[in-house]
Design a protein around this motif. Structure first.
Motif, PDB file in Angstrom:
ATOM      1  N   CYS A 144      87.400-102.725 -21.036  1.00  0.00           N
ATOM      2  CA  CYS A 144      87.497-103.988 -21.771  1.00  0.00           C
ATOM      3  C   CYS A 144      86.132-104.468 -22.240  1.00  0.00           C
ATOM      4  O   CYS A 144      85.990-104.946 -23.375  1.00  0.00           O
ATOM      5  N   PHE A 151      85.060-103.867 -30.866  1.00  0.00           N
ATOM      6  CA  PHE A 151      86.024-104.603 -31.684  1.00  0.00           C
ATOM      7  C   PHE A 151      85.380-105.794 -32.381  1.00  0.00           C
ATOM      8  O   PHE A 151      85.842-106.237 -33.435  1.00  0.00           O
ATOM      9  N   PRO A 242      94.223-110.684 -29.381  1.00  0.00           N
ATOM     10  CA  PRO A 242      93.609-109.353 -29.389  1.00  0.00           C
ATOM     11  C   PRO A 242      93.056-108.967 -28.026  1.00  0.00           C
ATOM     12  O   PRO A 242      93.079-107.793 -27.646  1.00  0.00           O
ATOM     13  N   GLU A 243      92.559-109.948 -27.250  1.00  0.00           N
ATOM     14  CA  GLU A 243      92.055-109.654 -25.910  1.00  0.00           C
ATOM     15  C   GLU A 243      93.158-109.080 -25.029  1.00  0.00           C
ATOM     16  O   GLU A 243      92.913-108.158 -24.225  1.00  0.00           O
ATOM     17  N   GLU A 245      95.720-107.351 -26.043  1.00  0.00           N
ATOM     18  CA  GLU A 245      95.986-105.977 -26.492  1.00  0.00           C
ATOM     19  C   GLU A 245      94.895-105.027 -26.012  1.00  0.00           C
ATOM     20  O   GLU A 245      95.177-103.874 -25.664  1.00  0.00           O
ATOM     21  N   ILE A 246      93.646-105.485 -25.993  1.00  0.00           N
ATOM     22  CA  ILE A 246      92.561-104.641 -25.483  1.00  0.00           C
ATOM     23  C   ILE A 246      92.794-104.313 -24.015  1.00  0.00           C
ATOM     24  O   ILE A 246      92.648-103.162 -23.581  1.00  0.00           O
ATOM     25  N   ILE A 287      92.374-102.025 -32.743  1.00  0.00           N
ATOM     26  CA  ILE A 287      92.112-101.934 -31.303  1.00  0.00           C
ATOM     27  C   ILE A 287      92.172-100.494 -30.805  1.00  0.00           C
ATOM     28  O   ILE A 287      91.250-100.035 -30.120  1.00  0.00           O
TER      29      ILE A 287
END
Length: 374
Positions: A144, A151, A242-243, A245-246, A287
């Motif tokens: 992450c 990203f 998006p975090e 999904e990461i 991603i």
């Protein structure tokens, strides 16, 4: 030596590199970190004679000070795992130091990714054969931190994501190793535990006074999917951070390359191909691309065979037109080198021919392989 601790049964596994140097009771080194235990008798001798030296990486209430350029992720690996375990225990027990512990641990991991990204990424691939739940969580945190930078997340959001990666699976910790070791079909009760873990992890964090809204949203959403097929709320598209999904993709990659009792692990090349397909409907396309860029074609810690038939370990990813770089550990006839030789795989004679992904790794002095001195 008073600072040495006896090795507990279950802390070491056949076929898995040692997470730290092992000493005898007088402080004499028996085996270096990275040595791979081959037999049950070796394992029993280590439990009988072996000691290790814990490395404390933080004390709640004090500032953590890191010397610039002095980060050795391999030397810190055992300490990071100990700190993670104590941090999660502090959260579940409502310890008032829990939030500070979490922030310090996340910062320490971020420093490692910043100062020694290739070596930190290598931890995942060197220790991924049969990782414990705490190792898996540490791997999620590493990925992450690295993917967040690739990203383009700003530092504040990336920092919150790092803390979320370390706590999202808090509710699974008591049962995860048991689930991974089982070769039976999951029961309805076990499936329910898995599906509820984001909510239960959030409840534990709130009870410990950790209430950052972004952190809690990341955890709540990290099993949602862009096509609406995820849980717990069936969110889709831009409704998912998006975090989140990461974090989800980091977990998925670690699961792919990890051996479980009920299935074989996927080799890294296969895992990369599968990640590339996830840009089609399951995740924001940027991603999976960011993760693939972080990993490179041959991630650090991966064993490879070169066209000249040497076998080595990838230690550095490609830079511009050079690399990735490999430290050759076996010669063209399969004999172990006395030391290592660096190979630039962009040169024709040292091109990578194929991955080497044995179930039992060769013993490697990992700190020396990456040029660290302890």
């Amino acid at each position: 030596m008073a600072d040495l601790i006896r090795i507990a049964p279950g802390a070491l596994t056949i076929g898995k590199p040692l997470p730290w140097d092992v000493f005898d009771g007088d402080g004499n080194i028996l085996l270096r970190q990275g040595y791979v235990i081959q037999t049950n008798s070796q394992l029993e001798q280590l439990f009988e004679r072996g000691r290790f030296k814990p490395r404390n990486i933080e004390k709640p209430g004090e500032e953590v000070v890191e010397a610039a350029g002095n980060c050795n992720p391999f030397a810190d690996y055992g300490a990071l795992l100990n700190a993670l375990e104590s941090t999660l225990e502090a959260i579940t027990s409502g310890d008032p130091t829990a939030q500070k512990r979490l922030l310090e641990l996340s910062q320490r991991l971020d420093n490692a990714c910043e100062e020694a990204p290739d070596a930190t990424l290598a931890l995942i691939h060197l220790y991924s054969i049969s990782p414990t739940i705490h190792e898996q969580i540490l791997f999620y945190g590493i990925l992450c931190h690295l993917v967040a930078r690739q990203f383009g997340l700003d530092n504040k959001r990336a920092s919150v994501l790092g803390a979320a990666a370390l706590t999202a699976n808090l509710a699974l910790v008591p049962v995860a190793d048991q689930l991974n070791a089982s070769n039976k079909v999951l029961t309805d009760e076990q499936r329910a535990v898995i599906r509820r873990h984001p909510t239960r992890s959030i409840e534990a964090l709130k009870a410990a006074g950790i209430t950052n809204p972004l952190l809690l949203r990341i955890i709540a959403q990290h099993h949602e999917q862009a096509d609406g097929s995820g849980y717990p709320n069936g969110l889709s598209g831009a409704d998912i951070l998006p975090e989140a999904e990461i974090l989800a993709l980091s977990e998925r990659y670690v699961a792919m390359i990890t051996r479980r009792a009920y299935r074989k692990r996927m080799n890294i090349a296969e895992a990369r191909k599968l990640i590339a397909t996830l840009a089609d409907g399951k995740f924001r396309p940027a991603i999976p691309r960011a993760l693939l860029q972080v990993l490179g074609d041959h991630p650090p810690g991966m064993l490879v065979r070169l066209v000249n038939n040497e076998v080595g370990v990838v230690t550095r990813r490609a830079v511009l037109a050079r690399g990735p770089f490999v430290q050759a550990i076996f010669d063209t006839h399969g004999n172990r080198y006395n030391g290592t030789l660096e190979r630039d795989t962009s040169m024709l004679e040292y091109n990578v021919r194929s991955p080497e992904e044995p179930e039992i790794l060769p013993s490697i002095d990992v700190s020396l392989l990456w040029g660290f001195r302890i």
